[in-house]
Design an enzyme around this catalytic site. Structure first.
Site, short mmCIF file in Angstrom:
data_model
loop_
_atom_site.label_atom_id
_atom_site.label_comp_id
_atom_site.label_asym_id
_atom_site.label_seq_id
_atom_site.Cartn_x
_atom_site.Cartn_y
_atom_site.Cartn_z
N LYS A 158 0.89 -1.18 0.00
CA LYS A 158 0.00 0.00 0.00
C LYS A 158 0.92 1.22 0.00
O LYS A 158 1.42 1.63 1.04
CB LYS A 158 -0.89 -0.03 1.25
N SER A 177 4.09 7.87 10.42
CA SER A 177 3.96 8.66 11.65
C SER A 177 3.56 7.79 12.84
O SER A 177 3.08 6.67 12.68
CB SER A 177 2.89 9.72 11.44
N CYS A 233 13.32 10.68 7.98
CA CYS A 233 13.19 10.21 9.37
C CYS A 233 14.55 10.27 10.05
O CYS A 233 14.65 10.23 11.26
CB CYS A 233 12.66 8.80 9.40
N GLU A 267 7.53 16.33 16.24
CA GLU A 267 8.40 16.14 15.07
C GLU A 267 7.97 17.17 14.02
O GLU A 267 6.81 17.18 13.60
CB GLU A 267 8.20 14.72 14.52
P1 NAD Z 1 1.65 8.86 7.70
O1 NAD Z 1 1.61 8.08 8.95
O2 NAD Z 1 0.73 10.02 7.54
O3 NAD Z 1 1.31 7.88 6.47
C1 NAD Z 1 1.97 6.64 6.32
C2 NAD Z 1 1.00 5.62 5.76
O4 NAD Z 1 -0.02 5.34 6.70
C3 NAD Z 1 0.32 6.08 4.49
O5 NAD Z 1 0.32 5.00 3.58
C4 NAD Z 1 -1.08 6.46 4.94
O6 NAD Z 1 -2.07 6.22 3.95
C5 NAD Z 1 -1.32 5.58 6.15
N1 NAD Z 1 -2.11 6.23 7.20
C6 NAD Z 1 -1.98 7.51 7.64
N2 NAD Z 1 -2.84 7.75 8.65
C7 NAD Z 1 -3.53 6.60 8.86
C8 NAD Z 1 -4.55 6.22 9.79
N3 NAD Z 1 -5.04 7.06 10.67
N4 NAD Z 1 -5.02 4.97 9.73
C9 NAD Z 1 -4.52 4.09 8.83
N5 NAD Z 1 -3.56 4.40 7.93
C10 NAD Z 1 -3.06 5.63 7.95
O7 NAD Z 1 3.17 9.27 7.45
P2 NAD Z 1 3.76 10.21 6.32
O8 NAD Z 1 3.36 11.62 6.60
O9 NAD Z 1 3.49 9.64 4.98
O10 NAD Z 1 5.33 10.04 6.60
C11 NAD Z 1 6.05 10.85 7.48
C12 NAD Z 1 6.33 10.14 8.78
O11 NAD Z 1 7.00 8.93 8.54
C13 NAD Z 1 7.24 10.93 9.71
O12 NAD Z 1 6.74 10.82 11.02
C14 NAD Z 1 8.57 10.21 9.60
O13 NAD Z 1 9.43 10.33 10.70
C15 NAD Z 1 8.12 8.81 9.42
N6 NAD Z 1 9.15 7.99 8.81
C16 NAD Z 1 9.82 7.13 9.61
C17 NAD Z 1 10.81 6.34 9.07
C18 NAD Z 1 11.56 5.36 9.93
O14 NAD Z 1 12.19 4.48 9.38
N7 NAD Z 1 11.50 5.49 11.25
C19 NAD Z 1 11.13 6.43 7.71
C20 NAD Z 1 10.42 7.34 6.92
C21 NAD Z 1 9.43 8.11 7.49
#
Ligand code: NAD
Length: 515
Positions: free
Chosen positions: A191, A244, A299, A399
């Site tokens: 996804k 996140s 990240c 963050e």
């Molecule tokens: P996000 O959590 O908004 O989205 C990530 C995925 O989750 C997407 O595919 C989205 O459709 C899904 N999603 C979002 N909210 C949801 C919910 N309430 N219920 C179910 N699914 C949901 O994250 P983003 O904004 O795309 O990415 C940024 C975040 O990712 C930052 O916090 C960053 O630190 C983190 N990140 C972490 C790493 C790591 O390895 N630790 C790597 C890259 C990014």
């Protein structure tokens, strides 16, 4: 996915003049979703609608799971050497299409082309690593654990696994997931982020061109509903998530309540501690590169610097270097940083900067009002630096995920260590010093899963694992490396007896013990 052959193949003629719809991949076929609801994928530099991503229907999701389940028995029995050869071919095809992939990432995500190449390259390395799966997946053998009895363990694939991706690395993060999973013999449902799904589709096209059989890799698009369907579906055995904390903790609890394995990589607040004996130039360059690269949307971005003692006077030079960075559309060859992902993200980042100022931080560099000629509507924020930041400020606790560097001060190294360790996140932390003793103390006492010594925190290469800790990770087995193979495999232990047994020895009901 402008250059993808499926962009036209799947586009119904009735959609002429409209942005292309991003297809799902189900059982080897790229299919336009029947869903009437979709989300615009927007170029963050121009606001042009690049494509539309459908909210996959439940029926289509079930069809993808069914395809993955159906493909599993024959795929798990496909020799590991054959599975590896598909990865060898895939890495070659990714190299061939590197420029196309990078252009897609810059168009949908905004990062500079050079940075987008790095995004693809760091994922490519995981594909290369998966080419050695025969060795990585090896079991163990102890002969003669008891007379005539041997015990061995094998690592078997789990079945259908799924991966849910964030927007910030549209190629690297899908490649952290499916190459390892499928080379272990699993089938997969991916996804992608709804904000930049194009690279996932292009990578899937390449995987199919490399010989991945139908149904081994499937892609479904959407947001919360399809993610919840993944968590709930009894046919899915393991879920990999990167994103996140809000989404990650929800997915971790919902999927593990259904008995699934979950690995959840989440948010970060990565600190650098700068000691006064650090190499001046190299340290400032590292802080600027890791603070503002990818517009702070990594990240592993360094978002907080703790200057210890005399190194506080370096703030001015830090500002000078950050000021000289070029903010522009990512396709411009001299751009250092591009826009942030969305208007909402820009507004959120600007609000956090304002909250820092209201809470008493000193604004040393303000990138909020930047205008990029030719891209006046882009979501640009220039490098921003806040000093005198304190741990109770909102801008520190949250963050920020933008080109904003927070500066703090500590009177001693101990105090700096304490500041970093009190932060809830544990993705990474770095120290800059020329003292081996300080570096060793840092490595031992710092409560972060990934440590940099005179380097801003690098994403570990695939023979290690990505080892975030504390609030930055939930689960037991990290992404890629040995842990990644363990995550996507179930261990089975076999005890065998091959010996001539004399007749008439009788039956013993006592607990068997090794003889
Ligand atoms: P996000 O959590 O908004 O989205 C990530 C995925 O989750 C997407 O595919 C989205 O459709 C899904 N999603 C979002 N909210 C949801 C919910 N309430 N219920 C179910 N699914 C949901 O994250 P983003 O904004 O795309 O990415 C940024 C975040 O990712 C930052 O916090 C960053 O630190 C983190 N990140 C972490 C790493 C790591 O390895 N630790 C790597 C890259 C990014």
């Amino acid at each position: 996915f402008g250059s993808s052959r499926f962009s036209t193949a799947t586009e119904p003629s009735s959609r002429h003049g409209q942005p292309p719809r991003v297809p799902n991949l189900i059982g080897g076929a790229f299919i336009d979703s029947k869903s009437s609801s979709c989300i615009d994928v927007i170029n963050p530099a121009t606001q042009e609608v690049v494509s539309q991503v459908p909210l996959t229907t439940n029926e289509e999701f079930k069809a993808a799971v069914h395809a993955a389940k159906k493909a599993f028995p024959s795929w798990r029995n496909t020799p590991v050497t054959t599975r590896q050869r598909i990865m060898f071919k895939l890495q070659q095809l990714i190299r061939r299409d590197m420029d196309k992939l990078a252009m897609n990432i810059t168009t949908e995500q905004g990062k500079t082309l050079k940075d987008a190449q790095g995004d693809v390259f760091r994922g490519l390395e995981v594909v290369e690593h998966s080419c050695g799966m025969g060795t990585l997946q090896m079991g163990e053998y102890v002969s003669n654990v008891s007379s005539g009895i041997d015990t061995y363990s094998v690592r078997e694939p789990l079945g259908v696994c799924a991966g849910i991706c964030p927007f910030n690395f549209p190629a690297m993060i899908p490649l952290w997931m499916f190459p390892v999973a499928v080379t272990c013999g699993n089938t997969f449902i991916l996804k992608p982020s709804e904000k930049d799904p194009g690279a996932s589709i292009m990578l899937a096209e390449l995987a199919i061109e490399a010989g991945l059989p139908d149904g081994v890799l499937n892609i479904v698009h959407g947001t919360n509903d399809v993610v919840n369907a993944i968590c709930d579906d009894d046919n899915i055995r393991a879920v990999s998530f990167v994103g996140s904390n809000t989404a990650g903790m929800h997915i971790y609890s919902r999927a593990s309540a259904k008995g699934k394995r979950v690995q959840s990589n989440m948010g970060a607040k990565n600190h650098a501690i700068v000691l006064a004996d650090a190499s001046f130039d190299a340290t400032l360059n590292a802080l600027v590169a890791a603070g503002f690269g990818a517009a702070g949307q990594r990240c592993m971005a360094l978002s907080t610097v703790v200057f210890v003692g005399e190194s506080k006077s370096w703030e001015d030079k830090l500002v000078e270097r950050a000021q000289s960075l070029k903010v522009d559309c990512g396709t411009k060859p001299d751009a250092d940083l591009g826009p942030v992902i969305s208007k909402q993200a820009k507004e959120r980042i600007c609000n956090l900067i304002q909250s820092g100022i209201s809470d008493g931080a000193r604004l040393l560099l303000d990138g909020r009002n930047i205008v990029v000629p030719g891209y006046e509507h882009g979501n640009f924020i220039g490098p921003t630096i806040l000093a005198d930041v304190k741990p109770d400020m909102e801008c520190y606790k949250e963050e920020i995920f933008g080109p904003v560097l927070l500066c703090m001060q500590a009177n001693s190294f101990e105090e700096a260590l304490d500041i970093v360790n009190r932060n809830k996140y544990g993705n990474g932390a770095s120290i800059f010093t020329t003292s081996g003793a300080a570096a060793r103390k840092f490595q031992t006492e710092i409560e972060a899963g990934q440590v940099g010594i005179n380097v801003p925190i690098p994403v570990p290469l695939p023979f290690f694992s990505f080892t975030g800790s504390k609030a930055s990770f939930a689960g037991d087995l990290n992404f890629y490396g040995k842990a990644g193979v363990n995550f996507y495999t179930q261990i089975k232990t076999v005890t065998q007896q091959w010996k001539d047994l004399p007749s008439g020895t009788g039956v013993s009901l006592a607990m068997p013990t090794s003889q």
